[in-house]
Design a protein around this motif. Structure first.
Motif, PDB file in Angstrom:
ATOM      1  N   GLY A 144       0.831  -1.190   0.000  1.00 20.48           N
ATOM      2  CA  GLY A 144       0.000   0.000   0.000  1.00 20.48           C
ATOM      3  C   GLY A 144       0.869   1.244   0.000  1.00 20.48           C
ATOM      4  N   HIS A 145       0.414   2.273  -0.704  1.00 18.96           N
ATOM      5  CA  HIS A 145       1.143   3.534  -0.808  1.00 18.96           C
ATOM      6  C   HIS A 145       0.202   4.699  -0.507  1.00 18.96           C
ATOM      7  CE1 HIS A 145       3.663   0.824  -3.117  1.00 18.96           C
ATOM      8  NE2 HIS A 145       4.601   1.748  -3.255  1.00 18.96           N
ATOM      9  N   ALA A 146       0.708   5.677   0.204  1.00 19.68           N
ATOM     10  CA  ALA A 146      -0.022   6.923   0.439  1.00 19.68           C
ATOM     11  C   ALA A 146       0.943   8.079   0.251  1.00 19.68           C
ATOM     12  CB  ALA A 146      -0.600   6.954   1.846  1.00 19.68           C
ATOM     13  N   VAL A 147       0.578   9.031  -0.598  1.00 20.71           N
ATOM     14  CA  VAL A 147       1.391  10.213  -0.853  1.00 20.71           C
ATOM     15  C   VAL A 147       0.569  11.438  -0.462  1.00 20.71           C
ATOM     16  CG1 VAL A 147       2.600  11.557  -2.603  1.00 20.71           C
ATOM     17  CG2 VAL A 147       2.623   9.059  -2.732  1.00 20.71           C
ATOM     18  N   LEU A 148       1.073  12.195   0.503  1.00 16.87           N
ATOM     19  CA  LEU A 148       0.370  13.379   1.003  1.00 16.87           C
ATOM     20  C   LEU A 148       1.180  14.632   0.697  1.00 16.87           C
ATOM     21  CD1 LEU A 148      -0.647  12.149   4.587  1.00 16.87           C
ATOM     22  CD2 LEU A 148      -1.764  11.682   2.406  1.00 16.87           C
ATOM     23  N   ARG A 149       0.495  15.671   0.277  1.00 12.70           N
ATOM     24  CA  ARG A 149       1.153  16.958   0.084  1.00 12.70           C
ATOM     25  C   ARG A 149       0.745  17.861   1.237  1.00 12.70           C
ATOM     26  NH1 ARG A 149       2.170  20.044  -5.586  1.00 12.70           N
ATOM     27  NH2 ARG A 149       3.653  21.556  -4.758  1.00 12.70           N
ATOM     28  N   VAL A 150       1.741  18.392   1.936  1.00 16.53           N
ATOM     29  CA  VAL A 150       1.511  19.250   3.097  1.00 16.53           C
ATOM     30  C   VAL A 150       1.945  20.667   2.751  1.00 16.53           C
ATOM     31  CG1 VAL A 150       1.997  19.604   5.551  1.00 16.53           C
ATOM     32  CG2 VAL A 150       1.993  17.277   4.607  1.00 16.53           C
ATOM     33  N   ALA A 151       1.076  21.628   3.008  1.00 16.97           N
ATOM     34  CA  ALA A 151       1.399  23.049   2.804  1.00 16.97           C
ATOM     35  C   ALA A 151       0.862  23.838   3.988  1.00 16.97           C
ATOM     36  CB  ALA A 151       0.792  23.559   1.505  1.00 16.97           C
ATOM     37  N   GLY A 152       1.719  24.641   4.584  1.00 19.42           N
ATOM     38  CA  GLY A 152       1.295  25.446   5.729  1.00 19.42           C
ATOM     39  C   GLY A 152       0.834  24.619   6.906  1.00 19.42           C
ATOM     40  N   GLY A 153       1.390  23.436   7.023  1.00 28.11           N
ATOM     41  CA  GLY A 153       1.044  22.573   8.149  1.00 28.11           C
ATOM     42  C   GLY A 153      -0.240  21.783   7.962  1.00 28.11           C
ATOM     43  N   GLU A 154      -0.859  21.859   6.783  1.00 29.86           N
ATOM     44  CA  GLU A 154      -2.097  21.128   6.510  1.00 29.86           C
ATOM     45  C   GLU A 154      -1.920  20.202   5.313  1.00 29.86           C
ATOM     46  OE1 GLU A 154      -4.816  21.364   8.357  1.00 29.86           O
ATOM     47  OE2 GLU A 154      -4.031  22.967   9.639  1.00 29.86           O
ATOM     48  N   VAL A 155      -2.569  19.055   5.356  1.00 25.99           N
ATOM     49  CA  VAL A 155      -2.584  18.164   4.199  1.00 25.99           C
ATOM     50  C   VAL A 155      -3.541  18.759   3.178  1.00 25.99           C
ATOM     51  CG1 VAL A 155      -3.146  15.860   3.337  1.00 25.99           C
ATOM     52  CG2 VAL A 155      -2.025  16.120   5.565  1.00 25.99           C
ATOM     53  N   VAL A 156      -3.003  19.151   2.035  1.00 27.97           N
ATOM     54  CA  VAL A 156      -3.816  19.823   1.016  1.00 27.97           C
ATOM     55  C   VAL A 156      -4.164  18.908  -0.161  1.00 27.97           C
ATOM     56  CG1 VAL A 156      -2.980  22.115   1.622  1.00 27.97           C
ATOM     57  CG2 VAL A 156      -1.758  20.777  -0.120  1.00 27.97           C
ATOM     58  N   ASP A 157      -3.485  17.775  -0.267  1.00 29.36           N
ATOM     59  CA  ASP A 157      -3.800  16.831  -1.336  1.00 29.36           C
ATOM     60  C   ASP A 157      -3.255  15.472  -0.955  1.00 29.36           C
ATOM     61  OD1 ASP A 157      -4.899  15.956  -3.700  1.00 29.36           O
ATOM     62  OD2 ASP A 157      -3.654  17.217  -5.000  1.00 29.36           O
TER      63      ASP A 157
END
Length: 201
Positions: free
Chosen positions: A109-122
């Motif tokens: 399983g794979h999960a890719v998270l984009r974090v901006a300004g301390g929040e997960v945005v995508d």
């Protein structure tokens, strides 16, 4: 771009380094048994993906601006059971007794998270399935392999890139996924959150 690997796996780190990426390594500390217990009769692919998500989310919570990748692997056996790390010699021995000369499917399983300004945005998630054709080690070979300690801390009680590779007759699918992180799948998931693989080289 800060690229964070939410895993203590040296094999995953090596795959990424060999592919031109030097990630920041942060171990999630996720209780995998608790995550699995909270799921209601999950399909094997859903289980490994949920574990990958939990690891990535735990690490992402302490990031400001980054891409965070979490992974989890388990072996789906012909009888339908899903096996993670054996943890003990007796368990690894029993698993090899069942799997020698047979095939199983390594699910990652794979999960890719984009974090901006301390929040997960995508975020983007998926899994990779690779068929593994196990060889049949002799009794002496198996005992020596078990004594090495290598199979105790890896999904399915084997490695492709270590001593276990001597006892894998072949695979059908992505070798990097069997090692722990699928490069092709990770590239596709990065693309889904607007990141090119060249951005992290």
């Amino acid at each position: 771009m800060r690229f964070v690997l939410a895993s203590a796996s040296p094999a995953r780190l090596t795959v990424l380094r060999n592919a031109g990426v030097e990630p920041v390594v942060r171990v999630s500390g996720v209780d995998e048994d608790a995550v699995a217990a909270a799921l209601t009769d999950p399909a094997p692919a859903d289980l490994v993906t949920a574990l990958a998500v939990a690891k990535a989310e735990a690490v992402a919570a302490d990031e400001r601006d980054a891409v965070v990748v979490g992974c989890d692997s388990m072996l789906l056996t012909p009888d339908g059971s899903v096996e993670g790390k054996p943890g003990a010699v007796e368990v690894a021995r029993e698993r090899w007794a069942r799997m020698a000369g047979r095939t199983g499917t390594l699910l990652t399983g794979h999960a890719v998270l984009r974090v901006a300004g301390g929040e997960v945005v995508d975020r983007a998630t998926d899994h990779e399935a690779t068929v593994v054709r196990f060889g049949t080690p002799t009794a002496d070979e198996l005992e020596a392999y078990l004594a090495s300690g290598e199979p105790l801390g890896v999904a399915g009680a084997f490695t492709l890139d270590g001593r276990g590779g001597w006892f894998v007759d072949g695979i059908d699918g992505d070798p990097s996924s069997v090692i722990g992180i699928s490069l092709p799948l990770t590239r596709r998931l990065l693309g889904r959150i607007g990141v090119r693989v060249s951005d992290i080289w």
